[in-house]
Structure formats: C-alpha cells, structure tokens
Design a protein around this motif. Structure first.
Motif, short mmCIF file in Angstrom:
data_model
loop_
_atom_site.label_atom_id
_atom_site.label_comp_id
_atom_site.label_asym_id
_atom_site.label_seq_id
_atom_site.Cartn_x
_atom_site.Cartn_y
_atom_site.Cartn_z
N VAL A 1 0.87 -1.18 0.00
CA VAL A 1 0.00 0.00 0.00
C VAL A 1 0.91 1.23 0.00
O VAL A 1 2.03 1.18 0.50
CB VAL A 1 -0.95 0.02 1.21
N GLY A 2 0.42 2.32 -0.56
CA GLY A 2 1.30 3.46 -0.75
C GLY A 2 2.21 3.21 -1.95
O GLY A 2 2.27 2.11 -2.50
N TRP A 3 2.90 4.25 -2.36
CA TRP A 3 3.70 4.18 -3.59
C TRP A 3 4.96 3.34 -3.40
O TRP A 3 5.64 3.44 -2.39
CB TRP A 3 4.10 5.60 -4.02
N GLY A 4 5.26 2.50 -4.42
CA GLY A 4 6.59 1.95 -4.54
C GLY A 4 6.76 0.46 -4.33
O GLY A 4 6.19 -0.13 -3.40
N ARG A 5 7.55 -0.14 -5.21
CA ARG A 5 8.10 -1.49 -5.14
C ARG A 5 7.12 -2.62 -5.45
O ARG A 5 7.54 -3.77 -5.54
CB ARG A 5 8.74 -1.76 -3.76
N HIS B 1 4.53 15.26 -14.05
CA HIS B 1 3.76 15.50 -12.83
C HIS B 1 4.72 15.46 -11.65
O HIS B 1 5.83 14.93 -11.74
CB HIS B 1 2.64 14.45 -12.65
N HIS B 2 4.29 16.02 -10.53
CA HIS B 2 5.09 15.99 -9.32
C HIS B 2 5.10 14.57 -8.75
O HIS B 2 4.17 13.79 -8.96
CB HIS B 2 4.55 16.97 -8.29
N GLU B 3 6.17 14.21 -8.06
CA GLU B 3 6.31 12.86 -7.53
C GLU B 3 5.25 12.55 -6.48
O GLU B 3 4.80 13.42 -5.74
CB GLU B 3 7.70 12.68 -6.90
N ASN B 4 4.85 11.27 -6.45
CA ASN B 4 3.91 10.81 -5.44
C ASN B 4 4.57 10.77 -4.06
O ASN B 4 5.79 10.68 -3.94
CB ASN B 4 3.40 9.41 -5.79
#
Length: 277
Positions: free
Chosen positions: A198-202, A232-235
């Motif tokens: 959950v949340g951004w990444g991997r 766009h701006h990074e998450n």
C-alpha cells in the motif's frame, strides 16, 4: 506464438485531463487492443463522466473498473482490472502515458510464451506537457524540444527485435509498471499483484521477482512500444520503507506466489457466473 487477444489496462486516479489524452492516443492505434480496462483507484465523478462519454464512441469495449478511495491501493486496483479482462495477453500502462501510434502493434510483435515485457518511457517536460493539455494533442515527435530522453522515443520495427534480444536483462532492476506486458495465465500463476503493498513503490519490482522465480523471462522492449510520460510531481513515498522490506523478503525467500492477490477476484467472478447460470 503471438497473442490472440490483448487487454490494455490503464491505471488512473483523479487526473481525467491526462486520462483523456491517453484515451485519444489509444483510439489512433495502428493496431487496436481487443478491450481497454480503466483500473481506477477511487477517482471522483469527473473521471467517471469522462469514461462514460468516451464509451459512447470508443472503437472497442471500454470498461471502467473502480474501487473505493481508501488510499493508494494500486495493486488491488490492477488485480480487479485483470480479473475483468478477457484476453490472453495484458499490456499495463499508467494513466499519464500517451501512446505512440504503433504501441500495441510493437508489443504484440515482441510477445512470446514464457516471457514478459518491460517497456520504456519517454520523459516530457512540464512546459511541453502543459502545451499538450492546452491543445488536446497526442501527436509527439522525438524532435520536439519537450522530449527529454530522445533515444527512448525512437520507434523502428526492424531494430526492435534485435535490440530487445541483446539488451534485455533478466532481473528486477529498473522495473517500471507504467509500460509492461505479460500473459494472463502467467499472472494468474503468481496470484497477480501483492496487495500487502500500500502506498507508492516497489509493488512492480516484487511482482517481477515472482515472475522470474516462476521461470518467466524478461524482455526489455527497445525501439518499440514507445510511450510518452506526462510531467507531474512525484507521489508521496511515506510507505516506501515498509514496501522495501516486503521486496527484500520476496528476494531473500525466493517467493513464487503471494497470499493476498488476484485469485480472490477470479473466484468471486466464477461464483457469480455460476449463480447467473
């Protein structure tokens, strides 16, 4: 063996302006997919209305797969969309990727059994992205000043299979889910995306680790499958430490499958079919 049918899955979240450019670029493909599924992570009414408007005239089925907005749940959103797909091959892109007109054709040409494909992205500048929005434009050339990594913008049907063969690397480094393709049965065999992320990444890297552990080989598509990434701006990356740990465990334990993944939705769909019969 080439895919008999292709589902293009487009992930999105509350950016209908970008999604519209993506849909416009899909409509102009030299080879159309068999269906497009919007994997929506809880967007508001504006996105729903945009998709409904395009569904009226879209040249192929355009399906809206929506889930409640309970935070960044990309893995679950993708699994829901994959469960709805009816093709033997899946191409996954982000909802801010404008497609070169031969994008689908190139992916179909490079596809082969026991392989998945990692595509590349062309970075667009903030100013050029704004111009595309203002003009509702999807035609982009590598000679445009707003195209920042021009090598990735080269599309050549003759060079693509040669470069892909010799420049591919069979590991999970530099994995990007914004342009990726795989056989549906291979995804089912590893239980899809891991919803513990959950949340951004991997989540993409861990997904690829399991494909590799199941002897599905990586191809890096070069000089084909070109997709332009809107600026766009990074998450937010506040969950990245936890997600890094999940990835490390998958690598350390040579994980082949995940517990919380795609299968739960396939079972529900099958049960629903039985009830309706």
């Amino acid at each position: 063996m080439r895919p008999k049918s292709v589902s293009l899955i487009v992930t999105t979240y509350n950016w209908p302006k970008a999604l519209e450019l993506v849909l416009l670029s899909i409509k102009t493909q030299s080879v159309l997919p068999n269906e497009v599924i919007i994997a929506d992570d809880g967007s508001k009414q504006e996105t729903r209305e945009l998709i409904a408007r395009y569904q009226k005239s879209f040249p192929i089925p355009l399906i809206h797969s929506w889930q409640e907005d309970l935070g960044f749940r990309l893995a679950r959103s993708r699994n829901l969309a994959i469960a709805k797909s009816e093709s033997d091959y899946i191409i996954m892109i982000d909802g801010d990727m404008i497609l070169h007109r031969h994008f689908i054709r190139d992916h179909k040409l490079i596809a082969k059994p026991n392989y998945f494909v990692q595509g590349r992205r062309v970075i667009l500048s903030e100013l050029f992205t704004q111009m595309l929005f203002e003009n509702n434009k999807t035609k982009i050339s590598l000679f445009n000043t707003g195209v920042q990594n021009k090598l990735n913008a080269i599309s050549c049907r003759l060079l693509a299979p040669i470069a892909t063969k010799f420049l591919s690397k069979n590991d999970y480094s530099s994995v990007r889910g914004c342009n990726m393709a795989y056989w549906r049965n291979d995804v089912i065999s590893i239980n899809g995306y891991n919803e513990d992320f959950v949340g951004w990444g991997r989540e993409d890297s861990e997904f690829v680790v399991r494909l590799l552990n199941n002897h599905i080989i990586r191809q890096d598509l070069r000089f084909g499958g070109v997709a332009y990434h809107l600026y766009h701006h990074e998450n937010s990356r506040h969950n990245l430490d936890d997600n890094d740990q999940l990835l490390k465990l998958a690598v350390k334990n040579s994980v082949h499958n995940c517990e919380h993944g795609l299968n739960q939705y396939l079972i529900k769909n099958k049960q629903s079919e039985v009830i309706n019969d």
